[in-house]
Motif scaffolding. Sequence first.
Motif, PDB file in Angstrom:
ATOM      1  N   TYR A   1      64.275  55.382 130.469  1.00 43.06           N
ATOM      2  CA  TYR A   1      63.132  54.549 130.541  1.00 43.06           C
ATOM      3  C   TYR A   1      63.369  53.093 130.096  1.00 43.06           C
ATOM      4  CZ  TYR A   1      58.429  52.438 129.625  1.00 43.06           C
ATOM      5  OH  TYR A   1      57.540  51.462 129.614  1.00 43.06           O
TER       6      TYR A   1
ATOM      7  N   SER B   1      58.859  54.535 135.527  1.00 43.23           N
ATOM      8  CA  SER B   1      57.852  54.421 134.467  1.00 43.23           C
ATOM      9  C   SER B   1      57.182  55.794 134.385  1.00 43.23           C
ATOM     10  CB  SER B   1      56.815  53.385 134.190  1.00 43.23           C
ATOM     11  OG  SER B   1      56.045  53.475 135.441  1.00 43.23           O
ATOM     12  N   THR B   2      56.633  56.086 133.264  1.00 43.29           N
ATOM     13  CA  THR B   2      56.167  57.359 133.202  1.00 43.29           C
ATOM     14  C   THR B   2      54.877  57.699 134.063  1.00 43.29           C
ATOM     15  OG1 THR B   2      54.412  56.636 131.462  1.00 43.29           O
ATOM     16  CG2 THR B   2      56.667  57.136 130.655  1.00 43.29           C
ATOM     17  N   LYS B   3      54.081  56.606 134.465  1.00 42.53           N
ATOM     18  CA  LYS B   3      52.882  57.106 135.325  1.00 42.53           C
ATOM     19  C   LYS B   3      51.887  57.681 134.507  1.00 42.53           C
ATOM     20  CE  LYS B   3      55.047  54.834 138.806  1.00 42.53           C
ATOM     21  NZ  LYS B   3      56.270  54.561 138.175  1.00 42.53           N
ATOM     22  N   PHE B   4      52.047  57.653 133.096  1.00 39.89           N
ATOM     23  CA  PHE B   4      50.791  58.570 132.532  1.00 39.89           C
ATOM     24  C   PHE B   4      49.558  57.844 132.491  1.00 39.89           C
ATOM     25  CE2 PHE B   4      54.330  60.004 129.131  1.00 39.89           C
ATOM     26  CZ  PHE B   4      54.755  60.823 130.284  1.00 39.89           C
ATOM     27  N   SER B   5      49.438  56.489 132.884  1.00 41.99           N
ATOM     28  CA  SER B   5      48.212  55.601 132.540  1.00 41.99           C
ATOM     29  C   SER B   5      46.961  56.125 133.191  1.00 41.99           C
ATOM     30  CB  SER B   5      48.525  54.207 133.081  1.00 41.99           C
ATOM     31  OG  SER B   5      49.036  53.922 134.219  1.00 41.99           O
TER      32      SER B   5
ATOM     33  N   ASN C   1      53.691  47.603 135.770  1.00 44.60           N
ATOM     34  CA  ASN C   1      53.329  46.464 134.783  1.00 44.60           C
ATOM     35  C   ASN C   1      54.036  45.026 135.232  1.00 44.60           C
ATOM     36  OD1 ASN C   1      52.504  45.611 132.123  1.00 44.60           O
ATOM     37  ND2 ASN C   1      54.564  45.397 131.711  1.00 44.60           N
TER      38      ASN C   1
ATOM     39  N   ASP D   1      44.005  53.576 136.715  1.00 47.13           N
ATOM     40  CA  ASP D   1      44.072  53.734 135.491  1.00 47.13           C
ATOM     41  C   ASP D   1      43.425  52.855 134.617  1.00 47.13           C
ATOM     42  OD1 ASP D   1      45.454  51.126 135.333  1.00 47.13           O
ATOM     43  OD2 ASP D   1      47.309  51.989 135.225  1.00 47.13           O
TER      44      ASP D   1
ATOM     45  N   ASP E   1      41.325  50.686 132.314  1.00 47.23           N
ATOM     46  CA  ASP E   1      40.714  51.174 130.777  1.00 47.23           C
ATOM     47  C   ASP E   1      40.385  49.785 130.285  1.00 47.23           C
ATOM     48  OD1 ASP E   1      41.789  52.712 127.986  1.00 47.23           O
ATOM     49  OD2 ASP E   1      41.805  50.507 127.832  1.00 47.23           O
TER      50      ASP E   1
ATOM     51  N   ASN F   1      42.804  46.640 130.251  1.00 45.26           N
ATOM     52  CA  ASN F   1      42.746  45.830 131.249  1.00 45.26           C
ATOM     53  C   ASN F   1      41.892  44.570 130.576  1.00 45.26           C
ATOM     54  OD1 ASN F   1      42.915  45.326 134.105  1.00 45.26           O
ATOM     55  ND2 ASN F   1      40.560  44.966 133.928  1.00 45.26           N
TER      56      ASN F   1
ATOM     57  N   ASN G   1      44.606  42.818 128.383  1.00 45.63           N
ATOM     58  CA  ASN G   1      46.002  42.166 129.020  1.00 45.63           C
ATOM     59  C   ASN G   1      45.685  40.936 129.927  1.00 45.63           C
ATOM     60  OD1 ASN G   1      48.642  43.631 128.845  1.00 45.63           O
ATOM     61  ND2 ASN G   1      47.325  45.472 128.957  1.00 45.63           N
TER      62      ASN G   1
ATOM     63  N   ARG H   1      54.795  41.276 125.531  1.00 45.19           N
ATOM     64  CA  ARG H   1      53.832  41.141 126.677  1.00 45.19           C
ATOM     65  C   ARG H   1      52.603  40.399 126.283  1.00 45.19           C
ATOM     66  NH1 ARG H   1      53.882  47.328 129.238  1.00 45.19           N
ATOM     67  NH2 ARG H   1      55.754  47.144 129.901  1.00 45.19           N
TER      68      ARG H   1
HETATM   69  C1  LIG Z   1      46.936  42.101 133.747  1.00 45.51           C
HETATM   70  C2  LIG Z   1      47.101  43.463 133.344  1.00 45.51           C
HETATM   71  C3  LIG Z   1      46.205  44.502 133.588  1.00 45.51           C
HETATM   72  C4  LIG Z   1      46.407  45.766 133.032  1.00 45.51           C
HETATM   73  N1  LIG Z   1      45.501  46.748 133.161  1.00 45.51           N
HETATM   74  C5  LIG Z   1      45.430  48.064 132.597  1.00 45.51           C
HETATM   75  C6  LIG Z   1      44.537  48.986 132.548  1.00 45.51           C
HETATM   76  O1  LIG Z   1      43.609  48.837 133.122  1.00 45.51           O
HETATM   77  N2  LIG Z   1      44.759  50.338 132.001  1.00 45.51           N
HETATM   78  C7  LIG Z   1      46.101  50.566 131.589  1.00 45.51           C
HETATM   79  O2  LIG Z   1      46.416  51.711 131.238  1.00 45.51           O
HETATM   80  N3  LIG Z   1      46.990  49.622 131.631  1.00 45.51           N
HETATM   81  C8  LIG Z   1      46.788  48.565 132.016  1.00 45.51           C
HETATM   82  N4  LIG Z   1      47.804  47.324 132.041  1.00 45.51           N
HETATM   83  C9  LIG Z   1      49.211  47.793 131.130  1.00 45.51           C
HETATM   84  C10 LIG Z   1      50.104  48.315 132.061  1.00 45.51           C
HETATM   85  O3  LIG Z   1      50.327  47.501 133.188  1.00 45.51           O
HETATM   86  C11 LIG Z   1      50.134  50.010 132.435  1.00 45.51           C
HETATM   87  O4  LIG Z   1      49.629  50.549 131.356  1.00 45.51           O
HETATM   88  C12 LIG Z   1      51.302  50.089 132.991  1.00 45.51           C
HETATM   89  O5  LIG Z   1      51.868  49.691 134.183  1.00 45.51           O
HETATM   90  C13 LIG Z   1      50.910  51.780 133.696  1.00 45.51           C
HETATM   91  O6  LIG Z   1      52.090  52.544 134.195  1.00 45.51           O
HETATM   92  P1  LIG Z   1      52.691  53.489 133.251  1.00 45.51           P
HETATM   93  O7  LIG Z   1      51.930  54.683 132.701  1.00 45.51           O
HETATM   94  O8  LIG Z   1      53.994  54.085 134.334  1.00 45.51           O
HETATM   95  O9  LIG Z   1      53.364  52.665 132.069  1.00 45.51           O
HETATM   96  P2  LIG Z   1      54.667  53.046 131.113  1.00 45.51           P
HETATM   97  O10 LIG Z   1      55.426  51.569 131.344  1.00 45.51           O
HETATM   98  O11 LIG Z   1      55.356  54.183 131.519  1.00 45.51           O
HETATM   99  O12 LIG Z   1      54.157  52.761 129.723  1.00 45.51           O
HETATM  100  C14 LIG Z   1      53.782  54.124 129.131  1.00 45.51           C
HETATM  101  C15 LIG Z   1      52.184  53.986 128.617  1.00 45.51           C
HETATM  102  O13 LIG Z   1      51.861  52.783 127.636  1.00 45.51           O
HETATM  103  C16 LIG Z   1      50.977  52.304 127.910  1.00 45.51           C
HETATM  104  N5  LIG Z   1      50.993  50.761 127.962  1.00 45.51           N
HETATM  105  C17 LIG Z   1      52.204  50.308 128.667  1.00 45.51           C
HETATM  106  N6  LIG Z   1      52.196  48.819 128.709  1.00 45.51           N
HETATM  107  C18 LIG Z   1      50.737  48.493 128.315  1.00 45.51           C
HETATM  108  C19 LIG Z   1      50.318  47.332 128.001  1.00 45.51           C
HETATM  109  N7  LIG Z   1      50.752  46.314 128.281  1.00 45.51           N
HETATM  110  N8  LIG Z   1      48.971  47.349 127.755  1.00 45.51           N
HETATM  111  C20 LIG Z   1      48.280  48.563 127.262  1.00 45.51           C
HETATM  112  N9  LIG Z   1      48.923  49.776 127.556  1.00 45.51           N
HETATM  113  C21 LIG Z   1      50.199  49.643 127.789  1.00 45.51           C
HETATM  114  C22 LIG Z   1      49.952  52.743 128.724  1.00 45.51           C
HETATM  115  O14 LIG Z   1      49.271  53.761 128.713  1.00 45.51           O
HETATM  116  C23 LIG Z   1      51.135  53.466 129.978  1.00 45.51           C
HETATM  117  O15 LIG Z   1      50.954  54.621 130.486  1.00 45.51           O
HETATM  118  C24 LIG Z   1      47.563  46.097 132.427  1.00 45.51           C
HETATM  119  C25 LIG Z   1      48.569  45.295 132.292  1.00 45.51           C
HETATM  120  C26 LIG Z   1      48.294  43.723 132.685  1.00 45.51           C
HETATM  121  C27 LIG Z   1      49.436  42.768 132.830  1.00 45.51           C
END
Ligand SMILES: Cc1cc2nc3c(=O)[nH]c(=O)nc-3n(C[C@H](O)[C@H](O)[C@H](O)COP(=O)(O)OP(=O)(O)OC[C@H]3O[C@@H](n4cnc5c(N)ncnc54)[C@H](O)[C@@H]3O)c2cc1C
Length: 545
Positions: free
Chosen positions: A260, A273-277, A379, A410, A412, A416, A419, A543
């Motif tokens: 990862y 990435s995990t896509k768990f969001s 992200n 996703d 939240d 959201n 960030n 971040r």
């Molecule tokens: C402007 C902006 C808006 C965003 N809006 C959201 C949103 O509405 N919902 C959301 O879940 N995430 C949001 N994110 C955070 C992040 O971009 C996503 O969680 C991530 O891209 C989801 O893909 P993933 O599950 O593959 O993440 P991975 O990279 O696999 O990360 C694992 C988990 O970690 C958490 N995570 C990772 N980065 C962040 C972060 N910066 N802030 C909070 N949690 C994080 C998420 O739950 C994610 O599923 C936002 C980021 C930015 C910069």
Amino acid sequence: MAQEAIQKSRVIVWFRDDLRLHDNPTVHAAATKVKTKQAAEVVPVYCFDPRHFGTTPYGSKKTGDYRAKFLLESVQDLKQNLKSIGSDLLIHMGRPEDALAELANVEQKTTILLQTQITSEELNVEAKVKRAVKGKAQCESVWGHTLYHPEDVPYKLDMSDLPDTFTPARHKIEQHAQVRAALPTPQQGELPLPEGLPKAMLECNPQAVEDLNAVVPKGSQQLSTQELNEHAVHRFTGGESEALARLKYYLWDTDLLASYFQTRNGMLGGDYSTKFSPWLAHGNLSARTIYHEIKKYESERKANKSTYWVIFELLWRDYFRFFTQKHGNKLFAEYGITGKKLRWSEDPQAFQRWKDGQTGLPLVDANMRELKQTGFMSNRGRQNVASYLVLDMGVDWRKGADWFETVLQDYDVCSNWGNWVAAAGLTGGRINHFNITKQSKDYDLEGEYVKTWIPELKDVSSKRIHEPWLMSQSEQQQFGVSIGQDYPAPIPSSQLVRPHGSPEGGRNPGGGRGRGRGGKRGHGRGGRQNDRHRTQPRGEYERFG
Ligand SMILES: Cc1cc2nc3c(=O)[nH]c(=O)nc-3n(C[C@H](O)[C@H](O)[C@H](O)COP(=O)(O)OP(=O)(O)OC[C@H]3O[C@@H](n4cnc5c(N)ncnc54)[C@H](O)[C@@H]3O)c2cc1C
């Protein structure tokens, strides 16, 4: 308690963004009340609340089509899973205060169990529910969103002493707190469903996104099923069954977890990435369950920087929830936490160009088109498009956050808006002003990602793909694209409105410096990656803060 009272006591589990049975503190509390004879029956209910399907302050759907589909699938899956243990899910197409008042019976002692919320919209609805059931039922909130329980972290419960930057908070939490064990999934018969429940709610079972139009308020845009774009990173299906399958896939089936850290900055494909969001956001997946599964993976297969880094990301998620707890509605305020007055662009076209992926900056446009056509963005993309909208175009950041709220699968509230307010530089921490062109070269060197989403540029050479406005007339002819006609020219630097001032070296349409993030490139599964550690003296990528 008298035997008669026990027999009659009812627990209502009001599901909202906790649509799962595994490690669900609210469900567990209901099962415990039954086991300890404080309750005799459990009524699970979900309400499609019209307030979630209205229009946002900036004129978009409060819940966009992709998320509506994901939500519907989550509810269907929950109903199925409840049925499999001898229970069921009542579904109400309308306001929860009406449904819960109907289900709370004056003849019985009724307790409504709900996951604790901390943001104003959710709390306003809760207040309405409390008024509607007054004298008939009492509400009990149970914390459930985060990896770390707020009672376990070394800060006050109202988080008033939480630092406004992530790193010190993370260090202290990791040092002083433990992640609690995951709670058991209820088994057959542990949530006994009473007889005589309202038939309309028992039989309500919307099947298509269009069925949710029943709750779209008059004058708001209708929902419709969208064809998923063939380039979507993942065909997301809501519900805890799919969530747990994805967890298994990412850890045990593919070992993707173990790489990862190298892949996480990718933008193409399902596995970077995990896509768990989306599942986390709907409560289909518990952060604690992910954590304990990673710990198991670490002891049975391998532990490395990557396996830790997913937990690190989950801490970001916790951090934004705790940060919201601390700052309340300032999270949504024009000038954020700092209150620093910024000057916004008055160009009415700017925001629309950004939303439509027509800014002329390929990396921004590709990401914005992906978002609109799939409801997801990486992200890396989110950080770049947010930086460009606010710090270069000078558009009020709340418009960007509002659009993300509409479109993201996703979405939240804390992640959201947290960030976004950070991206706008309104939390008091460091301002991450990205140099978009440089980011494009660093993370998409050959332009594969950009070409996936911007077919107009599909034949442009990798030398020109990041700055197509630099192409000569003959190059434009050669690559079959006319800048200004087929694909827009970027807004000239002189017309950009930079609310925090122009960054040093930022005199190009692609924006700021990128804060020294262009370290030596490493090769990762998701393409060429920045080795962020080489440029970050504190050993981690900030971040926010
Ligand atoms: C402007 C902006 C808006 C965003 N809006 C959201 C949103 O509405 N919902 C959301 O879940 N995430 C949001 N994110 C955070 C992040 O971009 C996503 O969680 C991530 O891209 C989801 O893909 P993933 O599950 O593959 O993440 P991975 O990279 O696999 O990360 C694992 C988990 O970690 C958490 N995570 C990772 N980065 C962040 C972060 N910066 N802030 C909070 N949690 C994080 C998420 O739950 C994610 O599923 C936002 C980021 C930015 C910069």
